[in-house]
Structure formats: structure tokens, C-alpha cells
Design an enzyme around this catalytic site. Structure first.
Site, PDB file in Angstrom:
ATOM      1  N   LYS A   1     -21.425 -36.387   8.701  1.00 48.97           N
ATOM      2  CA  LYS A   1     -19.978 -36.666   8.652  1.00 48.97           C
ATOM      3  C   LYS A   1     -19.525 -36.944  10.068  1.00 48.97           C
ATOM      4  CE  LYS A   1     -19.644 -35.555   4.211  1.00 48.97           C
ATOM      5  NZ  LYS A   1     -19.136 -36.282   3.073  1.00 48.97           N
TER       6      LYS A   1
ATOM      7  N   LYS B   1     -18.354 -39.692   7.236  1.00 50.50           N
ATOM      8  CA  LYS B   1     -19.287 -40.403   6.354  1.00 50.50           C
ATOM      9  C   LYS B   1     -19.524 -41.838   6.779  1.00 50.50           C
ATOM     10  CE  LYS B   1     -17.931 -40.902   1.982  1.00 50.50           C
ATOM     11  NZ  LYS B   1     -17.513 -40.192   0.742  1.00 50.50           N
TER      12      LYS B   1
ATOM     13  N   LYS C   1     -28.987 -36.457   5.291  1.00 50.56           N
ATOM     14  CA  LYS C   1     -28.858 -37.718   4.564  1.00 50.56           C
ATOM     15  C   LYS C   1     -27.640 -38.518   4.985  1.00 50.56           C
ATOM     16  CE  LYS C   1     -26.959 -37.717   0.346  1.00 50.56           C
ATOM     17  NZ  LYS C   1     -25.508 -37.852   0.600  1.00 50.56           N
TER      18      LYS C   1
ATOM     19  N   ASP D   1     -24.381 -40.780   3.962  1.00 49.26           N
ATOM     20  CA  ASP D   1     -23.432 -40.651   2.862  1.00 49.26           C
ATOM     21  C   ASP D   1     -23.546 -41.884   1.969  1.00 49.26           C
ATOM     22  OD1 ASP D   1     -21.511 -39.321   1.380  1.00 49.26           O
ATOM     23  OD2 ASP D   1     -20.555 -38.562   3.196  1.00 49.26           O
ATOM     24  N   GLU D   2     -22.949 -41.791   0.785  1.00 51.47           N
ATOM     25  CA  GLU D   2     -23.192 -42.832  -0.223  1.00 51.47           C
ATOM     26  C   GLU D   2     -22.572 -44.182   0.136  1.00 51.47           C
ATOM     27  OE1 GLU D   2     -21.308 -40.169  -0.696  1.00 51.47           O
ATOM     28  OE2 GLU D   2     -19.322 -41.028  -1.034  1.00 51.47           O
TER      29      GLU D   2
ATOM     30  N   HIS E   1     -28.482 -40.294  -5.153  1.00 49.22           N
ATOM     31  CA  HIS E   1     -27.056 -39.950  -5.208  1.00 49.22           C
ATOM     32  C   HIS E   1     -26.475 -40.582  -6.458  1.00 49.22           C
ATOM     33  CE1 HIS E   1     -22.853 -39.550  -4.058  1.00 49.22           C
ATOM     34  NE2 HIS E   1     -23.199 -38.849  -2.994  1.00 49.22           N
ATOM     35  N   ARG E   2     -25.488 -39.914  -7.065  1.00 56.15           N
ATOM     36  CA  ARG E   2     -24.961 -40.395  -8.358  1.00 56.15           C
ATOM     37  C   ARG E   2     -23.532 -40.892  -8.247  1.00 56.15           C
ATOM     38  NH1 ARG E   2     -23.226 -34.895 -11.586  1.00 56.15           N
ATOM     39  NH2 ARG E   2     -22.241 -33.935  -9.794  1.00 56.15           N
TER      40      ARG E   2
ATOM     41  N   HIS F   1     -28.608 -35.325  -7.276  1.00 53.95           N
ATOM     42  CA  HIS F   1     -27.358 -34.558  -7.324  1.00 53.95           C
ATOM     43  C   HIS F   1     -26.991 -34.286  -8.787  1.00 53.95           C
ATOM     44  CE1 HIS F   1     -25.567 -35.767  -3.217  1.00 53.95           C
ATOM     45  NE2 HIS F   1     -26.842 -36.126  -3.215  1.00 53.95           N
TER      46      HIS F   1
ATOM     47  N   LYS G   1     -16.235 -28.875  -4.633  1.00 55.80           N
ATOM     48  CA  LYS G   1     -14.945 -29.572  -4.687  1.00 55.80           C
ATOM     49  C   LYS G   1     -14.802 -30.494  -5.895  1.00 55.80           C
ATOM     50  CE  LYS G   1     -16.307 -33.563  -1.815  1.00 55.80           C
ATOM     51  NZ  LYS G   1     -16.290 -34.192  -0.501  1.00 55.80           N
TER      52      LYS G   1
ATOM     53  N   SER H   1     -24.103 -30.210  -4.331  1.00 57.50           N
ATOM     54  CA  SER H   1     -23.439 -30.811  -3.173  1.00 57.50           C
ATOM     55  C   SER H   1     -22.007 -31.163  -3.517  1.00 57.50           C
ATOM     56  CB  SER H   1     -24.214 -32.081  -2.798  1.00 57.50           C
ATOM     57  OG  SER H   1     -23.644 -32.729  -1.696  1.00 57.50           O
TER      58      SER H   1
ATOM     59  N   GLN I   1     -26.459 -28.666  -0.288  1.00 51.13           N
ATOM     60  CA  GLN I   1     -26.020 -29.591   0.760  1.00 51.13           C
ATOM     61  C   GLN I   1     -24.585 -29.283   1.167  1.00 51.13           C
ATOM     62  OE1 GLN I   1     -28.410 -33.700  -0.289  1.00 51.13           O
ATOM     63  NE2 GLN I   1     -26.209 -33.654  -0.521  1.00 51.13           N
ATOM     64  N   ALA I   2     -24.346 -29.342   2.454  1.00 49.11           N
ATOM     65  CA  ALA I   2     -22.979 -29.199   2.959  1.00 49.11           C
ATOM     66  C   ALA I   2     -22.744 -30.263   4.030  1.00 49.11           C
ATOM     67  CB  ALA I   2     -22.779 -27.807   3.540  1.00 49.11           C
ATOM     68  N   GLY I   3     -21.662 -31.011   3.869  1.00 52.29           N
ATOM     69  CA  GLY I   3     -21.247 -31.971   4.894  1.00 52.29           C
ATOM     70  C   GLY I   3     -20.176 -31.312   5.742  1.00 52.29           C
TER      71      GLY I   3
HETATM   72  O1  LIG Z   1     -20.794 -36.270   0.645  1.00 54.28           O
HETATM   73  C1  LIG Z   1     -20.790 -35.496  -0.255  1.00 54.28           C
HETATM   74  C2  LIG Z   1     -20.344 -34.104  -0.087  1.00 54.28           C
HETATM   75  O2  LIG Z   1     -19.770 -33.889   1.198  1.00 54.28           O
HETATM   76  P1  LIG Z   1     -19.046 -32.493   1.560  1.00 54.28           P
HETATM   77  O3  LIG Z   1     -20.132 -31.447   1.630  1.00 54.28           O
HETATM   78  O4  LIG Z   1     -18.385 -32.720   2.878  1.00 54.28           O
HETATM   79  O5  LIG Z   1     -18.065 -32.205   0.454  1.00 54.28           O
HETATM   80  C3  LIG Z   1     -21.347 -36.004  -1.580  1.00 54.28           C
HETATM   81  O6  LIG Z   1     -21.157 -37.369  -1.698  1.00 54.28           O
HETATM   82  C4  LIG Z   1     -20.889 -35.245  -2.781  1.00 54.28           C
HETATM   83  O7  LIG Z   1     -21.857 -34.271  -2.810  1.00 54.28           O
HETATM   84  C5  LIG Z   1     -20.933 -35.991  -4.106  1.00 54.28           C
HETATM   85  O8  LIG Z   1     -20.889 -35.098  -5.208  1.00 54.28           O
HETATM   86  P2  LIG Z   1     -22.093 -34.963  -6.228  1.00 54.28           P
HETATM   87  O9  LIG Z   1     -23.269 -34.620  -5.395  1.00 54.28           O
HETATM   88  O10 LIG Z   1     -21.727 -33.847  -7.139  1.00 54.28           O
HETATM   89  O11 LIG Z   1     -22.234 -36.262  -6.922  1.00 54.28           O
HETATM   90 MG   LIG Z   2     -20.927 -38.227  -0.040  1.00 53.88          MG
END
Ligand SMILES: O=C(COP(=O)(O)O)[C@H](O)[C@H](O)COP(=O)(O)O
Ligand SMILES: [Mg+2]
Length: 399
Positions: free
Chosen positions: A138, A140, A164, A166-167, A255-256, A288, A295, A325, A347-349
Site C-alpha cells: 500500500k 495500492k 503481493k 494489489d489487484e 485474487h477474486r 482469497h 472489512k 484478506s 494478509q494485511a495491507g
Molecule cells: O487489498 C486488499 C486488502 O487490503 P487491506 O488489508 O488494506 O484491507 C484486498 O484486495 C482485499 O483483500 C480483497 O478482499 P478479498 O480478499 O476478500 O477478495
Molecule cells: Mg486489494
């Protein structure tokens, strides 16, 4: 089982009986249309879909529909989806319909599956019996390759196993992929010299269909040790192409992004379970599936079953490493592990890079929260002599 059995929840409109609604799905997805065909040849009948059962469930009904195996082209996941998750979603006689699960016979499950899976990833990192801690770089998007690499270095120094993209980060001009991979891998080598620990970095190679394998190969030439793909925007076929490419011999993190457009409404769309099964067949090594306290929306009961679809014995496919995550931080580690178990990537961003003392401290705090859980001590207790965890809990609390 020789055929495909699809499980649907549905609610018919007021003009339609539940049996008629289920029949409408079976017909639309096999040999039927909206009216009887006077021209229909008898031999086509063997491909008719069969409604196996219809039963009341909540506000609607559950039905099992049998699709003859012969309708499917073995190995063609896009075609599988056009049958089990196709036009039926738009049928006007159904107010809502959701694909909740799908069972494939062995003849249609002849895929390589994950090349690494949980055990393969653990082997690369030399871990056993503990969850992996990962981070999403981050911010992202927006960082230069050098700054991305610096964040990765800090996270690795602090003790994460996995880093990783980000998407939404692929190969934009502010952070070209090739430069980013070279910069990150160089800094991870530096961290490894200092800590002795190998860290995986999943570079997001999501791209158009005719270029994704080439992009992955470019990343590998520059030292990438893991790939990432946004499976729902690129397609399962893109994941399969990566997993089956002989020259690609690194794990694939899946990633989904976009899944909630399909998974979120409990009465309509596609549940996570079929998505998990298709990712496992197509060769994802990590996927994921959600959190119990993060959140995004969550349903712990469903999540546990989704994770089992990744890990239960199934046609000899290797188990996929489930990834929790989205909104996690050290104060949430206990809840996640208590429910999901320790065969998981946490996972934690924001929950690492938002630590008041920076990324390395944030990574240490996550690892400390995991250690506390493994030692059977509450995070608050453990924080008394672990300052990074203390500072994280002070900022974010424990719920
Ligand atoms: O970047 C993040 C989380 O960042 P942060 O840790 O800052 O909230 C992911 O894209 C989410 O995990 C998607 O959700 P999922 O994995 O459930 O599809
Ligand atoms: Mg993400």
C-alpha cells in the site's frame, strides 16, 4: 456420478410454480427454448437436463439439476460456465437464482490443478504448522518501482512470508511491471541476506488473454518467484493457461476482485463455492476466500465450507492455500485463526503499513499476534512485552 449436478437456490415469480421454474432452468441450459420445437430430433433427448429435486428453503427453493456430461466439452471451463451459470440468471420467470455449488464427474475434472498448493508453497518457504503472514503493498497504486521495493524490503525485514501487488496494479506507466519486479526482487535478496528468510513476491500479471503468458514469462525472466492473477476479470482460462505453461514453475496467487457482484446477494448470482472449485481445477495455488472479521461482508459458516472446497480431497488435486484478506490487522488475528484454523494465509495491507511505527513494525506486530495465538496467549497479554503488537492494539483495538 457421471453427469454434472448443479445446485441452485431460486425464487419463482408469482405466475410460476417451483417445479416449472426448475424445469425452465434445465431446459434453457440444455436442449430447450421458450416453446416446444416441432422440429426436434428424437436423438437429442439424451442431452435433456433433468430436475432431480425441488425443496423449500427460506423464502425460495433449492433444486438439483442434472446436466448430462456429454453437453460439456472436457477441459473447457468457459463452456462449463455457459451451461451451469449461463442464461438462467436472466430468466424472467425467476425473481432470483443463485448457483450455490456444482459437482463435476471425474471425466470433466481432468485438469492438472495446483502445481504447488499449500504444501508446495510451504516447501518453498520452509514453514510448518503455522499460518503464513502476507501483505499487500500500500498505497495500492501510485508508488514508483523503487518505493514499491522499499515497502517490500521493510515488510520482509519485519517478518512477512508473502508480499503481493494489489489487484489494480499491473503495468501502468507510474510503475512498469518489469522495473518493479527487478527492484522488488533485488531488495528481497537484501532482506534475505539480513534475515536468512525467503519471501515470496506475487507480481500481478493480469492482462488480455493473448498476452498474459508472455507477461508472466517477462516477470519470471526478471526474477519473479510468484505470479498473481485477477481470475474473475481475466477469466479461469487465463489462470489455466498460466498454470499449464511448462515454462512457468512458480506458485500462482489468485485474487477474486469483482466476485462480490456475483457472490454478495444471498439469493442471486454465483456463490464462492463454485468459484473455489473452478480455481482449484484451473490451477490456482492460493485463493482469497474472505475473512470472519475483516472489512468485507462475511458469513463464517459459508467461508469454512468454501475453504474446505479448496482443501478436502478431490480427484487428487493438491489442496489450495486459502487466503483471508481485507481489513485485517493484528487485533483481528485471533478471531481469524480461531475460526479458520492455521492452514491459512493471513494478509494485511493497511493493518501492516498503517502501523504507527511503519511497515517493518507492522509486520512484526502481525507475526507477534500469530505467535500469541499459537502459544495460547491473548494478544493483549502478549503485547505487554512486545512493543510492536502493543502499538498496533493501541491504535486498532482487538475487535
Ligand atoms: O487489498 C486488499 C486488502 O487490503 P487491506 O488489508 O488494506 O484491507 C484486498 O484486495 C482485499 O483483500 C480483497 O478482499 P478479498 O480478499 O476478500 O477478495
Ligand atoms: Mg486489494
Amino acid at each position: 456420478m457421471e453427469d454434472v449436478i448443479a445446485h441452485y437456490y431460486f425464487r419463482p415469480d408469482e405466475r410460476t410454480t417451483p417445479e416449472e421454474a426448475a424445469q425452465a432452468i434445465a431446459e434453457e441450459e440444455t436442449t430447450g427454448t421458450w416453446t416446444a420445437l416441432t422440429t426436434r430430433q428424437d436423438y437429442v433427448r439424451r442431452l435433456d437436463g433433468i430436475v432431480e429435486s425441488v425443496e423449500k428453503s427460506g423464502r425460495g427453493y433449492l433444486t438439483l439439476i442434472r446436466y448430462p456430461a456429454e453437453i460439456f466439452e472436457p477441459g473447457n471451463i468457459p463452456q462449463y460456465l455457459s451451461v451451469v451459470a449461463g442464461n438462467l440468471f436472466g430468466l424472467g420467470r425467476l425473481e432470483a437464482v443463485r448457483l450455490t455449488d456444482v459437482e463435476f464427474p471425474e471425466s470433466l475434472a481432468r485438469f492438472n490443478g495446483p502445481n504447488f498448493g499449500t504444501e508446495g508453497v510451504r516447501h518453498l518457504l520452509g514453514t510448518r504448522n503455522r499460518p503464513h503472514v502476507g501483505t499487500i503493498i500500500k498505497p495500492k497504486v501510485g508508488l514508483t518501482p523503487a518505493d514499491t521495493a522499499h515497502v517490500a524490503y521493510e515488510a520482509a525485514s519485519g517478518g512477512v512470508d508473502f508480499i503481493k501487488d494489489d489487484e489494480t496494479l499491473t503495468n501502468q506507466s507510474f510503475c512498469p511491471m518489469n522495473e518493479r519486479v527487478e527492484a522488488v526482487m533485488a531488495r528481497l535478496d537484501e532482506a534475505k541476506d539480513e534475515t536468512g528468510r525467503q519471501v515470496l513476491y506475487a507480481v500481478n500479471v493480469s492482462d488480455r488473454a493473448d498476452r498474459i503468458v508472455e507477461r508472466a514469462e517477462e516477470a519470471l525472466e526478471r526474477g519473479a518467484n510468484t505470479l498473481m492473477v485477477d481470475v474473475l476479470t481475466c477469466g479461469y482460462a487465463a489462470l489455466q493457461a498460466l498454470a499449464e505453461e511448462p515454462g512457468i514453475s512458480v506458485p500462482i496467487h489468485v485474487h477474486r476482485t469483482m466476485h462480490a457482484a456475483m457472490t454478495r446477494n444471498p439469493e442471486h448470482g454465483i456463490a464462492m463455492r463454485p468459484i473455489a472449485r473452478l480455481v482449484r481445477m484451473a490451477g490456482g495455488d492460493q485463493l482469497h476466500t474472505g475473512t470472519v472479521s475483516g472489512k468485507m461482508g462475511h458469513n463464517a459458516e459459508e467461508l469454512l465450507l468454501d475453504n474446505r472446497a479448496l482443501t478436502d480431497p478431490w480427484y487428487g488435486f493438491r489442496p489450495v492455500f486459502p487466503v483471508a484478506s481485507g481489513g485485517l490487522h493484528p487485533g483481528k488475528v485471533h478471531a481469524e485463526l480461531a475460526t479458520l484454523g492455521t492452514e491459512i494465509v493471513l494478509q494485511a495491507g493497511g493493518g501492516i503499513h498503517g502501523h504507527p511505527d511503519g511497515t517493518a513494525a507492522g509486520a512484526r506486530a502481525m507475526r507477534q499476534a500469530v505467535d500469541a495465538f499459537l502459544e495460547g496467549i491473548s494478544a493483549s497479554e502478549y503485547a505487554k512485552d512486545h512493543v510492536e503488537l502493543y502499538r498496533a492494539l493501541e491504535l486498532w483495538g482487538t475487535s
